[in-house]
Design a protein around this motif. Structure first.
Motif, short mmCIF file in Angstrom:
data_model
loop_
_atom_site.label_atom_id
_atom_site.label_comp_id
_atom_site.label_asym_id
_atom_site.label_seq_id
_atom_site.Cartn_x
_atom_site.Cartn_y
_atom_site.Cartn_z
N UNK A 238 6.18 -15.36 -11.84
CA UNK A 238 5.21 -14.56 -11.10
C UNK A 238 5.83 -13.22 -10.79
N UNK A 239 5.12 -12.17 -11.08
CA UNK A 239 5.61 -10.80 -10.85
C UNK A 239 5.81 -10.59 -9.35
N UNK A 240 7.06 -10.38 -8.90
CA UNK A 240 7.31 -10.23 -7.46
C UNK A 240 6.68 -8.98 -6.86
N UNK A 241 6.43 -7.97 -7.66
CA UNK A 241 5.78 -6.76 -7.13
C UNK A 241 4.34 -7.08 -6.76
N UNK A 242 3.66 -7.82 -7.57
CA UNK A 242 2.26 -8.16 -7.32
C UNK A 242 2.14 -9.34 -6.35
N UNK A 243 3.09 -10.24 -6.36
CA UNK A 243 2.96 -11.50 -5.63
C UNK A 243 2.89 -11.34 -4.11
N UNK A 244 3.45 -10.28 -3.55
CA UNK A 244 3.33 -10.07 -2.11
C UNK A 244 1.84 -9.99 -1.75
N UNK A 245 1.45 -10.69 -0.70
CA UNK A 245 0.03 -10.84 -0.38
C UNK A 245 -0.72 -9.51 -0.31
N UNK A 246 -0.19 -8.54 0.39
CA UNK A 246 -0.90 -7.26 0.53
C UNK A 246 -1.04 -6.56 -0.81
N UNK A 247 0.03 -6.58 -1.63
CA UNK A 247 -0.04 -5.92 -2.92
C UNK A 247 -0.97 -6.66 -3.88
N UNK A 248 -1.02 -7.96 -3.77
CA UNK A 248 -1.95 -8.74 -4.58
C UNK A 248 -3.39 -8.35 -4.24
N UNK A 249 -3.68 -8.18 -2.95
CA UNK A 249 -5.02 -7.75 -2.54
C UNK A 249 -5.34 -6.36 -3.07
N UNK A 250 -4.36 -5.46 -3.04
CA UNK A 250 -4.57 -4.10 -3.55
C UNK A 250 -4.87 -4.15 -5.05
N UNK A 251 -4.02 -4.84 -5.80
CA UNK A 251 -4.18 -4.89 -7.26
C UNK A 251 -5.48 -5.58 -7.64
N UNK A 252 -5.81 -6.66 -6.96
CA UNK A 252 -7.07 -7.36 -7.26
C UNK A 252 -8.27 -6.45 -7.00
N UNK A 253 -8.23 -5.70 -5.92
CA UNK A 253 -9.33 -4.78 -5.61
C UNK A 253 -9.42 -3.68 -6.65
N UNK A 254 -8.28 -3.11 -7.03
CA UNK A 254 -8.29 -2.04 -8.03
C UNK A 254 -8.71 -2.55 -9.40
N UNK A 255 -8.40 -3.80 -9.70
CA UNK A 255 -8.77 -4.35 -11.01
C UNK A 255 -10.28 -4.50 -11.15
N UNK A 256 -10.99 -4.55 -10.03
CA UNK A 256 -12.45 -4.66 -10.06
C UNK A 256 -13.11 -3.34 -10.46
N UNK A 257 -12.36 -2.24 -10.36
CA UNK A 257 -12.88 -0.95 -10.79
C UNK A 257 -12.90 -0.90 -12.31
N UNK A 258 -13.75 -0.08 -12.84
CA UNK A 258 -13.75 0.13 -14.28
C UNK A 258 -12.47 0.80 -14.73
N UNK A 259 -12.14 0.62 -15.98
CA UNK A 259 -10.92 1.22 -16.53
C UNK A 259 -10.99 2.74 -16.36
N UNK A 260 -10.04 3.30 -15.65
CA UNK A 260 -10.01 4.73 -15.42
C UNK A 260 -10.71 5.18 -14.15
N UNK A 261 -11.49 4.30 -13.51
CA UNK A 261 -12.15 4.65 -12.25
C UNK A 261 -11.13 4.73 -11.13
N UNK A 262 -11.41 5.57 -10.15
CA UNK A 262 -10.51 5.76 -9.02
C UNK A 262 -11.26 5.49 -7.72
N UNK A 263 -10.50 5.18 -6.68
CA UNK A 263 -11.07 4.95 -5.36
C UNK A 263 -10.32 5.81 -4.37
#
Length: 103
Positions: free
Chosen positions: A4-29
Motif C-alpha cells: 500500500x502506497x504510504x503517501x496515499x494510505x494516510x487517512x486525510x491524504x486518501x480522502x484528498x486523492x479519492x476526492x480529486x480522482x472523482x474530477x475529470x482528467x485535467x479538471x481542477x478544484x
C-alpha cells in the motif's frame, strides 16, 4: 501481495486523492471548495497537499480570479495511476475475505 502506497494510505491524504480522482482528467478544484468538501482546516489540508505534491501526485497552480488569488488543485497523471494501483492493492487484500461480486 501489493504494497500500500504510504503517501496515499494516510487517512486525510486518501480522502484528498479519492476526492480529486472523482474530477475529470485535467479538471481542477479550488482550494476552498476542496477544504469544504473534506471538512478540513486550511492548515491541515495544506500539509497533506504538500506531501502529495512532493510525491508528484497533485499539481497546484496559483492564479487570480479578478483581484482575488486562487489556488487550484488537480490530480496528476502520476497521482491517478498511484490511486488506481492503491485501490487494486486494497482489492487484492480484501479478495480472500469477500466474494468477487462484493468488491
Amino acid at each position: 501481495m501489493s504494497e500500500l502506497d504510504p503517501v496515499i494510505h494516510a487517512q486525510a491524504r486518501l480522502r484528498v486523492v479519492a476526492s480529486l480522482s472523482a474530477l475529470g482528467d485535467g479538471d481542477r478544484i479550488a482550494f476552498p471548495r476542496l477544504q469544504e468538501l473534506l471538512a478540513m482546516t486550511a492548515g491541515n489540508l495544506s500539509v497533506h497537499l504538500r506531501k502529495l505534491e512532493d510525491a508528484g501526485y497533485v499539481e497546484i497552480s496559483k492564479t487570480h480570479r479578478g483581484r482575488t488569488p486562487a489556488t487550484l488543485i488537480r490530480l496528476s497523471r502520476r497521482g491517478r495511476l498511484a490511486f488506481e494501483e492503491y485501490t487494486e492493492a486494497i482489492c487484492t487484500l480484501l479478495d480472500p475475505a469477500l466474494p468477487k461480486e462484493q468488491l
